[in-house]
Design an enzyme around this catalytic site. Structure first.
Site, mmCIF file in Angstrom:
data_model
loop_
_atom_site.group_PDB
_atom_site.id
_atom_site.type_symbol
_atom_site.label_atom_id
_atom_site.label_comp_id
_atom_site.label_asym_id
_atom_site.label_seq_id
_atom_site.Cartn_x
_atom_site.Cartn_y
_atom_site.Cartn_z
ATOM 1 N N LEU A 24 0.846 -1.212 0.000
ATOM 2 C CA LEU A 24 0.000 0.000 0.000
ATOM 3 C C LEU A 24 0.870 1.246 0.000
ATOM 4 O O LEU A 24 1.529 1.562 1.002
ATOM 5 C CB LEU A 24 -0.897 -0.010 1.243
ATOM 6 C CG LEU A 24 -1.959 -1.107 1.272
ATOM 7 C CD1 LEU A 24 -2.431 -1.382 2.689
ATOM 8 C CD2 LEU A 24 -3.138 -0.738 0.375
ATOM 9 N N THR A 25 0.881 1.953 -1.084
ATOM 10 C CA THR A 25 1.577 3.235 -1.189
ATOM 11 C C THR A 25 0.873 4.250 -0.320
ATOM 12 O O THR A 25 -0.335 4.463 -0.450
ATOM 13 C CB THR A 25 1.557 3.705 -2.661
ATOM 14 O OG1 THR A 25 2.336 2.796 -3.417
ATOM 15 C CG2 THR A 25 2.093 5.117 -2.813
ATOM 16 N N HIS A 174 7.199 -5.978 -8.542
ATOM 17 C CA HIS A 174 5.895 -5.383 -8.883
ATOM 18 C C HIS A 174 5.654 -5.491 -10.394
ATOM 19 O O HIS A 174 6.131 -4.685 -11.180
ATOM 20 C CB HIS A 174 5.894 -3.915 -8.449
ATOM 21 C CG HIS A 174 4.520 -3.294 -8.386
ATOM 22 N ND1 HIS A 174 3.415 -3.831 -9.014
ATOM 23 C CD2 HIS A 174 4.074 -2.178 -7.755
ATOM 24 C CE1 HIS A 174 2.355 -3.064 -8.761
ATOM 25 N NE2 HIS A 174 2.739 -2.058 -7.995
ATOM 26 N N ASN A 177 -0.613 -3.568 -11.918
ATOM 27 C CA ASN A 177 -1.212 -2.230 -11.806
ATOM 28 C C ASN A 177 -0.732 -1.171 -12.788
ATOM 29 O O ASN A 177 -0.768 0.022 -12.505
ATOM 30 C CB ASN A 177 -1.069 -1.702 -10.370
ATOM 31 C CG ASN A 177 -1.833 -2.565 -9.390
ATOM 32 O OD1 ASN A 177 -2.657 -3.385 -9.804
ATOM 33 N ND2 ASN A 177 -1.571 -2.411 -8.115
ATOM 34 N N TYR A 179 2.296 -0.455 -14.022
ATOM 35 C CA TYR A 179 3.630 0.147 -13.932
ATOM 36 C C TYR A 179 4.556 -0.549 -14.936
ATOM 37 O O TYR A 179 4.109 -1.379 -15.728
ATOM 38 C CB TYR A 179 4.112 0.120 -12.478
ATOM 39 C CG TYR A 179 3.162 0.916 -11.604
ATOM 40 C CD1 TYR A 179 3.046 2.306 -11.774
ATOM 41 C CD2 TYR A 179 2.305 0.295 -10.715
ATOM 42 C CE1 TYR A 179 2.133 3.050 -11.040
ATOM 43 C CE2 TYR A 179 1.379 1.035 -9.969
ATOM 44 C CZ TYR A 179 1.302 2.416 -10.139
ATOM 45 O OH TYR A 179 0.390 3.149 -9.427
ATOM 46 N N ASN A 234 -4.613 2.844 -14.576
ATOM 47 C CA ASN A 234 -3.472 3.339 -15.364
ATOM 48 C C ASN A 234 -3.617 3.021 -16.851
ATOM 49 O O ASN A 234 -2.641 2.693 -17.547
ATOM 50 C CB ASN A 234 -2.139 2.759 -14.838
ATOM 51 C CG ASN A 234 -1.608 3.547 -13.647
ATOM 52 O OD1 ASN A 234 -1.915 4.735 -13.496
ATOM 53 N ND2 ASN A 234 -0.824 2.898 -12.792
HETATM 54 C C1 FMN Z 1 -3.990 3.544 -0.949
HETATM 55 C C2 FMN Z 1 -3.603 2.367 -1.795
HETATM 56 C C3 FMN Z 1 -2.284 2.186 -2.173
HETATM 57 C C4 FMN Z 1 -1.890 1.070 -2.923
HETATM 58 N N1 FMN Z 1 -0.576 0.888 -3.230
HETATM 59 C C5 FMN Z 1 -0.176 -0.235 -3.868
HETATM 60 C C6 FMN Z 1 1.211 -0.491 -4.084
HETATM 61 O O1 FMN Z 1 2.083 0.260 -3.659
HETATM 62 N N2 FMN Z 1 1.530 -1.615 -4.769
HETATM 63 C C7 FMN Z 1 0.581 -2.489 -5.236
HETATM 64 O O2 FMN Z 1 0.926 -3.504 -5.865
HETATM 65 N N3 FMN Z 1 -0.741 -2.275 -5.008
HETATM 66 C C8 FMN Z 1 -1.128 -1.188 -4.331
HETATM 67 N N4 FMN Z 1 -2.461 -1.012 -4.049
HETATM 68 C C9 FMN Z 1 -3.398 -2.089 -4.308
HETATM 69 C C10 FMN Z 1 -3.579 -2.942 -3.035
HETATM 70 O O3 FMN Z 1 -2.387 -3.667 -2.762
HETATM 71 C C11 FMN Z 1 -4.718 -3.961 -3.186
HETATM 72 O O4 FMN Z 1 -4.482 -4.714 -4.343
HETATM 73 C C12 FMN Z 1 -6.082 -3.294 -3.285
HETATM 74 O O5 FMN Z 1 -6.298 -2.411 -2.205
HETATM 75 C C13 FMN Z 1 -7.194 -4.336 -3.323
HETATM 76 O O6 FMN Z 1 -7.169 -5.156 -2.155
HETATM 77 P P1 FMN Z 1 -8.263 -4.927 -0.997
HETATM 78 O O7 FMN Z 1 -9.618 -5.113 -1.639
HETATM 79 O O8 FMN Z 1 -7.987 -5.975 0.043
HETATM 80 O O9 FMN Z 1 -8.097 -3.531 -0.483
HETATM 81 C C14 FMN Z 1 -2.868 0.117 -3.335
HETATM 82 C C15 FMN Z 1 -4.210 0.310 -2.973
HETATM 83 C C16 FMN Z 1 -4.581 1.408 -2.202
HETATM 84 C C17 FMN Z 1 -6.019 1.571 -1.786
#
Ligand code: FMN
Length: 368
Positions: A24-25, A174, A177, A179, A234
């Site tokens: 999570l970024t 990674h 998404n 990238y 993206n």
């Molecule tokens: C605030 C935020 C930041 C995220 N940053 C990343 C990241 O840095 N790398 C990544 O692969 N996915 C990132 N994601 C995607 C999450 O890892 C995850 O796939 C997404 O929240 C869906 O899972 P969930 O339904 O359990 O929340 C991010 C999602 C959110 C909401």
């Protein structure tokens, strides 16, 4: 019976449970992309996850796609990440780092005017990027020449080495998404000809070369890979997401990785399909699934054997003690999206655990 609280070995990673924290970024690094003490506190609070997958982290300077995301290319960053891994290990947790190149999602306003690079000169059009000057449109990236690609692979290898010096338990590449690595994988963003464009084996070449380089640093049993064949975030698209995951699931067996981490759906709901079944069928290693899982559904997919572990994203933002809450079937705190990228402690390190909430309730219900 195996359930989400059963321990599991993924390569060399020995996990206490199967409730993992998705990357999570959160933009809490400083302006030089150096992790802050707040980041250490945040991950330490969540150390009861079977595995913490730390946020997308820049492998090379000049490729910022968010404001204040961390990097792993400078000595100062490595030193700061050490504080994070020490804090997590002191609480008995395990943490891998997601190593990342943003490709066309990077922006000149975040990189001293530098134009981003990508497989093809196609901009992201379905979103905008946050910059210190406010939201801006993405720019058209410069198409990478084939002879520039070794430097990118070297960047990932160096980052992997740095992650080792910083005390991580492993790394996650990674490939999801939208990238850079994902931009190469999917045919909507990759219109190249030559060794890195066209058929799947060419579009996957960069990912496979990066995996090989990173495995050389860590050994395959501490390296994972994240993929999101259906996610259209993206401006990503592929003409055959199921064919893509099927091909990759088979090919990744050659590496004996710690895990494959698969996002099952689309943030934007535009592309649909089942990518989990072919991944499970063809990938022989450990499979982590993610995206929109509740505790009950996670329990179901583990007991049914559809996956080995489930990663939770947003639920972990608001619930530092998520495994305990799921165990007790307790109510979950709801996350506040306005603080996802807000750079402050608020909405980052101040979500309470169940025990903290209960202690507070007891205090307030005591007669005066
Ligand atoms: C605030 C935020 C930041 C995220 N940053 C990343 C990241 O840095 N790398 C990544 O692969 N996915 C990132 N994601 C995607 C999450 O890892 C995850 O796939 C997404 O929240 C869906 O899972 P969930 O339904 O359990 O929340 C991010 C999602 C959110 C909401």
């Amino acid at each position: 019976m195996t359930d989400i609280f059963s321990p599991i070995q993924m390569g060399a990673l020995e996990l206490d449970n199967r409730v993992l924290m998705a990357p999570l970024t959160r933009c809490r690094a400083d302006e030089n992309h150096v992790p802050t003490d707040l980041i250490a506190e945040h991950y330490a609070q969540r150390a009861s996850a079977g595995l913490l997958i730390a946020e997308a982290t820049m492998v090379m300077e000049g490729n910022s796609a968010f404001w204040r995301e961390p990097g792993i290319y400078s000595d100062a960053q490595v030193e700061a990440w050490k504080k994070v891994t020490d804090a997590v290990h002191a609480k008995g947790g395990r943490i891998v780092l997601q190593i990342w190149h943003g490709g066309r999602a990077c922006h000149p306003a975040l990189n001293d005017g530098r134009v981003p690079v990508a497989p093809s000169a196609l901009a992201i059009t379905n979103d905008q990027v946050h910059t210190p000057e406010g939201k801006q449109n993405y720019t058209v990236p410069r198409e990478l020449a084939d002879d520039e690609i070794p430097a990118i692979i070297e960047g990932f290898a160096k980052a992997a080495e740095n992650a080792k010096h910083a005390g991580f338990d492993g790394v996650e590449i990674h490939g999801a998404n939208g990238y850079l690595l994902d931009q190469f994988l999917r045919d909507g963003a990759n219109k190249r000809t030559g060794a890195y464009g066209g058929p799947i084996e060419n579009r996957a070449r960069l990912l496979l070369e990066v995996i090989e380089a990173v495995v050389n640093v860590w050994g395959s049993d501490r390296v994972g890979v994240r993929l999101s064949p259906l996610n259209s975030f993206n401006s990503m698209q592929d003409s055959d997401p199921v064919g893509l995951i099927t091909w990759l699931a088979k090919r990744l067996n050659d590496f004996d990785l710690a895990y494959l981490h698969l996002m099952r759906s689309d943030f934007l709901g535009e592309q649909t399909g089942d990518v989990v079944t072919p991944a499970r069928e063809h990938f022989k290693g450990k499979l982590i699934v993610n995206m929109g899982y509740s505790g009950d559904e996670a329990e179901q997919v583990i007991t049914d054997g559809q996956a080995d572990a489930v990663a939770f994203g947003v639920p972990f933002i608001a619930n530092p003690d998520l495994p305990e809450r799921l165990k007790q079937k307790a109510e979950l705190n709801q996350a506040d999206p306005t603080t996802f990228y807000s750079q402050a402690a608020e909405g980052y390190t101040d979500y309470p655990t169940l025990a903290e909430q209960q202690a507070k309730q007891e205090q307030t219900s005591e007669p005066a």
